[in-house]
Design a protein around this motif. Structure first.
Motif, PDB file in Angstrom:
ATOM      1  N   SER A 197       0.851  -1.193   0.000  1.00  0.00           N
ATOM      2  CA  SER A 197       0.000   0.000   0.000  1.00  0.00           C
ATOM      3  C   SER A 197       0.880   1.234   0.000  1.00  0.00           C
ATOM      4  CB  SER A 197      -0.857   0.022   1.263  1.00  0.00           C
ATOM      5  OG  SER A 197      -0.052   0.446   2.348  1.00  0.00           O
ATOM      6  N   VAL A 198       0.245   2.394  -0.105  1.00  0.00           N
ATOM      7  CA  VAL A 198       0.955   3.626   0.200  1.00  0.00           C
ATOM      8  C   VAL A 198       0.328   4.204   1.462  1.00  0.00           C
ATOM      9  CG1 VAL A 198       1.717   4.143  -2.134  1.00  0.00           C
ATOM     10  CG2 VAL A 198      -0.527   4.917  -1.396  1.00  0.00           C
ATOM     11  N   ARG A 199       1.187   4.749   2.318  1.00  0.00           N
ATOM     12  CA  ARG A 199       0.751   5.281   3.612  1.00  0.00           C
ATOM     13  C   ARG A 199       0.985   6.790   3.614  1.00  0.00           C
ATOM     14  NH1 ARG A 199       4.521   0.782   6.609  1.00  0.00           N
ATOM     15  NH2 ARG A 199       3.344  -1.067   5.975  1.00  0.00           N
ATOM     16  N   ILE A 200      -0.086   7.509   3.808  1.00  0.00           N
ATOM     17  CA  ILE A 200      -0.014   8.966   3.704  1.00  0.00           C
ATOM     18  C   ILE A 200      -0.427   9.606   5.022  1.00  0.00           C
ATOM     19  CG2 ILE A 200      -0.946  10.974   2.471  1.00  0.00           C
ATOM     20  CD1 ILE A 200      -1.461   8.964   0.104  1.00  0.00           C
ATOM     21  N   GLY A 201       0.441  10.385   5.589  1.00  0.00           N
ATOM     22  CA  GLY A 201       0.127  11.110   6.816  1.00  0.00           C
ATOM     23  C   GLY A 201      -0.484  12.465   6.488  1.00  0.00           C
ATOM     24  N   ILE A 202      -1.547  12.825   7.184  1.00  0.00           N
ATOM     25  CA  ILE A 202      -2.218  14.108   6.920  1.00  0.00           C
ATOM     26  C   ILE A 202      -2.333  14.870   8.228  1.00  0.00           C
ATOM     27  CG2 ILE A 202      -4.365  15.202   6.144  1.00  0.00           C
ATOM     28  CD1 ILE A 202      -4.786  12.787   4.317  1.00  0.00           C
ATOM     29  N   THR A 203      -1.771  16.072   8.250  1.00  0.00           N
ATOM     30  CA  THR A 203      -1.857  16.851   9.483  1.00  0.00           C
ATOM     31  C   THR A 203      -2.250  18.300   9.181  1.00  0.00           C
ATOM     32  OG1 THR A 203      -0.770  17.303  11.582  1.00  0.00           O
ATOM     33  CG2 THR A 203       0.546  17.647   9.602  1.00  0.00           C
ATOM     34  N   GLY A 204      -2.532  19.022  10.219  1.00  0.00           N
ATOM     35  CA  GLY A 204      -2.962  20.414  10.090  1.00  0.00           C
ATOM     36  C   GLY A 204      -3.659  20.805  11.385  1.00  0.00           C
ATOM     37  N   VAL A 205      -3.568  22.078  11.729  1.00  0.00           N
ATOM     38  CA  VAL A 205      -4.176  22.532  12.981  1.00  0.00           C
ATOM     39  C   VAL A 205      -5.705  22.442  12.880  1.00  0.00           C
ATOM     40  CG1 VAL A 205      -2.290  24.035  13.661  1.00  0.00           C
ATOM     41  CG2 VAL A 205      -4.089  24.923  12.189  1.00  0.00           C
ATOM     42  N   PRO A 206      -6.384  22.377  14.021  1.00  0.00           N
ATOM     43  CA  PRO A 206      -7.848  22.342  13.991  1.00  0.00           C
ATOM     44  C   PRO A 206      -8.397  23.556  13.242  1.00  0.00           C
ATOM     45  CG  PRO A 206      -7.048  21.868  16.207  1.00  0.00           C
ATOM     46  CD  PRO A 206      -5.856  22.301  15.392  1.00  0.00           C
ATOM     47  N   GLY A 207      -9.434  23.354  12.461  1.00  0.00           N
ATOM     48  CA  GLY A 207     -10.045  24.456  11.728  1.00  0.00           C
ATOM     49  C   GLY A 207      -9.573  24.561  10.298  1.00  0.00           C
ATOM     50  N   VAL A 208      -8.559  23.758   9.966  1.00  0.00           N
ATOM     51  CA  VAL A 208      -7.981  23.837   8.632  1.00  0.00           C
ATOM     52  C   VAL A 208      -8.831  23.045   7.631  1.00  0.00           C
ATOM     53  CG1 VAL A 208      -6.406  21.872   8.666  1.00  0.00           C
ATOM     54  CG2 VAL A 208      -5.677  24.010   7.596  1.00  0.00           C
ATOM     55  N   ASN A 243      -5.157  17.025  -8.311  1.00  0.00           N
ATOM     56  CA  ASN A 243      -3.814  17.570  -8.334  1.00  0.00           C
ATOM     57  C   ASN A 243      -2.963  17.047  -7.181  1.00  0.00           C
ATOM     58  OD1 ASN A 243      -2.008  19.295  -9.546  1.00  0.00           O
ATOM     59  ND2 ASN A 243      -3.601  20.875  -9.748  1.00  0.00           N
ATOM     60  N   VAL A 244      -3.593  17.010  -6.010  1.00  0.00           N
ATOM     61  CA  VAL A 244      -2.908  16.499  -4.818  1.00  0.00           C
ATOM     62  C   VAL A 244      -2.465  15.063  -5.074  1.00  0.00           C
ATOM     63  CG1 VAL A 244      -3.237  15.821  -2.406  1.00  0.00           C
ATOM     64  CG2 VAL A 244      -4.132  18.011  -3.204  1.00  0.00           C
ATOM     65  N   TRP A 245      -3.362  14.276  -5.591  1.00  0.00           N
ATOM     66  CA  TRP A 245      -3.059  12.857  -5.823  1.00  0.00           C
ATOM     67  C   TRP A 245      -1.968  12.686  -6.878  1.00  0.00           C
ATOM     68  CZ3 TRP A 245      -2.576   8.581  -3.669  1.00  0.00           C
ATOM     69  CH2 TRP A 245      -2.562   7.380  -4.367  1.00  0.00           C
ATOM     70  N   GLU A 246      -2.007  13.537  -7.903  1.00  0.00           N
ATOM     71  CA  GLU A 246      -0.978  13.477  -8.944  1.00  0.00           C
ATOM     72  C   GLU A 246       0.408  13.714  -8.350  1.00  0.00           C
ATOM     73  OE1 GLU A 246      -1.408  16.058 -12.499  1.00  0.00           O
ATOM     74  OE2 GLU A 246      -3.365  15.042 -12.654  1.00  0.00           O
ATOM     75  N   THR A 247       0.491  14.748  -7.487  1.00  0.00           N
ATOM     76  CA  THR A 247       1.781  15.062  -6.862  1.00  0.00           C
ATOM     77  C   THR A 247       2.265  13.893  -6.017  1.00  0.00           C
ATOM     78  OG1 THR A 247       1.012  17.349  -6.749  1.00  0.00           O
ATOM     79  CG2 THR A 247       2.988  16.802  -5.498  1.00  0.00           C
ATOM     80  N   ILE A 248       1.335  13.306  -5.280  1.00  0.00           N
ATOM     81  CA  ILE A 248       1.722  12.177  -4.428  1.00  0.00           C
ATOM     82  C   ILE A 248       2.240  11.022  -5.293  1.00  0.00           C
ATOM     83  CG2 ILE A 248       0.843  10.447  -2.803  1.00  0.00           C
ATOM     84  CD1 ILE A 248      -1.042  12.563  -1.694  1.00  0.00           C
ATOM     85  N   GLN A 249       1.581  10.815  -6.414  1.00  0.00           N
ATOM     86  CA  GLN A 249       2.025   9.736  -7.309  1.00  0.00           C
ATOM     87  C   GLN A 249       3.413  10.009  -7.876  1.00  0.00           C
ATOM     88  OE1 GLN A 249      -1.551   9.241  -9.806  1.00  0.00           O
ATOM     89  NE2 GLN A 249      -1.101   7.062  -9.580  1.00  0.00           N
ATOM     90  N   GLU A 250       3.660  11.275  -8.211  1.00  0.00           N
ATOM     91  CA  GLU A 250       4.997  11.688  -8.665  1.00  0.00           C
ATOM     92  C   GLU A 250       6.052  11.305  -7.626  1.00  0.00           C
ATOM     93  OE1 GLU A 250       6.147  15.892  -9.618  1.00  0.00           O
ATOM     94  OE2 GLU A 250       4.113  15.879 -10.465  1.00  0.00           O
ATOM     95  N   TYR A 251       5.728  11.632  -6.372  1.00  0.00           N
ATOM     96  CA  TYR A 251       6.643  11.323  -5.274  1.00  0.00           C
ATOM     97  C   TYR A 251       6.926   9.829  -5.221  1.00  0.00           C
ATOM     98  CZ  TYR A 251       8.352  10.615  -0.506  1.00  0.00           C
ATOM     99  OH  TYR A 251       9.095  10.231   0.578  1.00  0.00           O
ATOM    100  N   ASP A 277       4.726   6.919   4.375  1.00  0.00           N
ATOM    101  CA  ASP A 277       5.649   7.094   3.254  1.00  0.00           C
ATOM    102  C   ASP A 277       5.672   8.546   2.796  1.00  0.00           C
ATOM    103  OD1 ASP A 277       5.878   4.231   3.133  1.00  0.00           O
ATOM    104  OD2 ASP A 277       3.928   4.215   2.135  1.00  0.00           O
ATOM    105  N   PHE A 278       4.572   9.243   3.044  1.00  0.00           N
ATOM    106  CA  PHE A 278       4.396  10.585   2.497  1.00  0.00           C
ATOM    107  C   PHE A 278       3.702  11.425   3.556  1.00  0.00           C
ATOM    108  CE2 PHE A 278       2.289  13.887   0.043  1.00  0.00           C
ATOM    109  CZ  PHE A 278       3.207  14.179  -0.953  1.00  0.00           C
TER     110      PHE A 278
END
Lengths: 361, 361
Positions: free
Chosen positions: A88-99, A282-290, A203-204
């Motif tokens: 699989s690919v494992r993607i971490g997603i973070t950001g302050v509350p409210g984002v 677009n986000v997914w495309e960039t991740i795939q590039e990575y 991974d990302f």
């Protein structure tokens, strides 16, 4: 004292008519049966690897248990699932509350399932031991994804320590992968330490941001900025579009100040509107590039191997501490020594040595 | 093969006259005697508390030893010195290389001894295990302080881990205090982690900076900036004075972005020229202000008590790990498990459990 009067009164109320059942008795029987029968580790492995989400949930519950029997069984299940995991690919997603994290994950997850992906959403949120799983509240905000056949959402495990919560999440990844989920999203709350834990299991790393957040906010996120492979500026809609574009330029400049990453990847910045579902592709495309880049240059595998080793050592260190501090003899002695040390009656090192001598005896 | 020819030659050289001894034979005898006799822990305690710097150095050498007998003796000495310790102020001094740390410490230390203080300079530099004590090179740069009767300079302990180096430094503080040093300066190299270790053993944290250092540099120091009680902008001399004043304003603004400190102290910024010995008295005045405030509001004592407890737990955790990882049975098994984990043959958690089972058996 009974509140019911024995003699009839003017206020006597007749019994109402019997209410019809609102729950199907067949369902109740099925649930009761399921609860009675504890599937074996082998049963769970077989069901999980067939893509059974109920079995997956039960196994994750075992992982989250503190009961030694459950832990042993959980370990068996993980070991059995391991050969089916890691694809699989494992993607971490973070950001302050409210984002807009939940809205983003909902939009991103739905996009992924629409292009044929199977998506699991896990969370690392050490604060959930107090709020009893803050993502649960968010679940209602991921209304569509939660109903999606090809998605699986699991709230954060609770636990006393970040280490414990992180460990449980990381073990859950293995089971989700064995269950056929090929894209694992790991959400984290923006408090600093949990990001580091998540960074060591993905991974990302994707940082969700807003245009025009104050300087102070940016300061807090500096260390997290440094970990980001992609900064996504959310809420780029309506009046916000120009501001978001400006922010994109600024973030691009800021990212170039950081030292080159071992991955060889130059962190990117992109804008999106999760609520209007714009820029998600677009986000997914960039991740795939990575991923094509790091799989080609070997970094992808190296990082996973290093992460495995990191978790091996982390787990050992955690458990060595647990074993020591949960020893009843030590607990009492530790309290006494803590006081003596605070009052400068004994040096911290001499006190430590005394405790360790007792422990290893 | 002897180089001396037996038969006389035209090139024969007569023996020269006997050279006078350049070292006093009495001194040699004293040193030899000192080396032969190993003073007992009680001897060392008695000498240290009388202010004997040679005894202090010998005791610190015991602290730095890895020999179990030495460690036991060191613990006795520390325990005996403890009632005489804690009557000092401990000041951490950090800054990136090139900022003029040695020159500042020389000027600051000389100023302190000139107003009647007794100054000990210690260092935490984990890199010194490679460079064999980088402060040794700096010693020549502290020419005046090194000759000062009321100063004591000790290069950084070497050690495999920052934890080890920090522990040794912290124990040395106790001995220096018992030896009558009332102002302890702890130098650290600007690499990030050692600052945190030093921060946990000092009462006051001083960050030495330069005017006009680039943005990237500032980024690295952000976490350290946050720890600073005082930012001193050095090299405020000649053409640099205006730039330093500007930097002072900038730093003041930056410091106000950080959350309020528990001490109730608002971090200050000041300028100085260590080489021209300007503004040094100002630095000391600010530090004194800090101490009167935190001693009055109780923070000074609370912080020391917390630091003691921190070091108690740190030492325990360190030694639990040492005991595990230095176990010969574990070492082999760990290598095997590391490989298995990297190849995804076993989960990091299952591998950890296997190792721990063996260890606790």
């Amino acid at each position: 004292m009974s509140l019911k009067k024995i003699h009839p009164s003017a206020l006597k109320e007749n019994d109402g008519i019997e209410q019809p059942e609102t729950i199907s008795s067949t369902s109740v029987q099925q649930i009761q049966k399921l609860r009675r029968t504890q599937p074996s580790a082998d049963d769970l492995i077989a069901s999980i690897t067939k893509g059974d989400k109920t079995a997956l949930s039960r196994a994750i519950t075992l992982i989250e248990s503190t009961n030694p029997e459950h832990i042993e069984k959980a370990n068996k299940v993980i070991q059995g699932c391991l050969p089916y995991a890691n694809k699989s690919v494992r993607i971490g997603i973070t950001g302050v509350p409210g984002v807009g994290k939940s809205t983003f994950i909902e939009a991103f997850g739905k996009y992924l399932t629409s292009i044929g992906k199977k998506v699991a959403v896990l969370a690392v949120d050490p604060s959930s031991s107090i709020s009893h799983g803050s993502i649960l509240g968010d679940k209602t905000r991921m209304e569509e994804l939660v109903k999606d056949e090809n998605a699986y959402i699991r709230p954060s495990a609770s636990g006393e320590s970040l280490g414990g919560v992180a460990r449980k999440t990381r073990e859950s990844i293995v089971l989700c992968e064995a269950c056929g989920f090929d894209t694992i999203l790991i959400e984290t709350v923006g408090v600093g330490q949990s990001e580091t834990a998540v960074h060591s299991m993905v991974d990302f790393f994707l940082l969700l941001n807003l245009a025009g957040a104050g300087d102070e906010l940016q300061g807090i996120k500096r260390g997290i900025m440094e970990m980001a492979d992609l900064v996504v500026i959310n809420k780029a809609d309506g009046d916000n579009v120009t501001k978001a574009k400006l922010a994109k330029t600024e973030y691009n400049r800021a990212l170039h100040l950081f030292p080159m990453k071992n991955s060889g990847w130059n962190p990117k910045v992109t804008t999106c509107s999760a609520i209007e579902k714009l820029g998600i592709d677009n986000v997914w495309e960039t991740i795939q590039e990575y991923f094509s880049m790091t799989k080609a240059n070997g970094y992808f595998d190296t990082k996973r191997a290093n992460q495995n080793q990191y978790w091996l050592l982390e787990t050992i260190n955690d458990q060595l501490k647990n074993h020591f501090y949960n020893n009843p003899q030590i607990e009492n002695l530790l309290e006494l020594n803590k006081k003596a040390v605070q009052n400068n009656e004994i040096s911290p090192f001499a006190a430590a040595q005394e405790l360790l001598k007792r422990y290893f005896k």
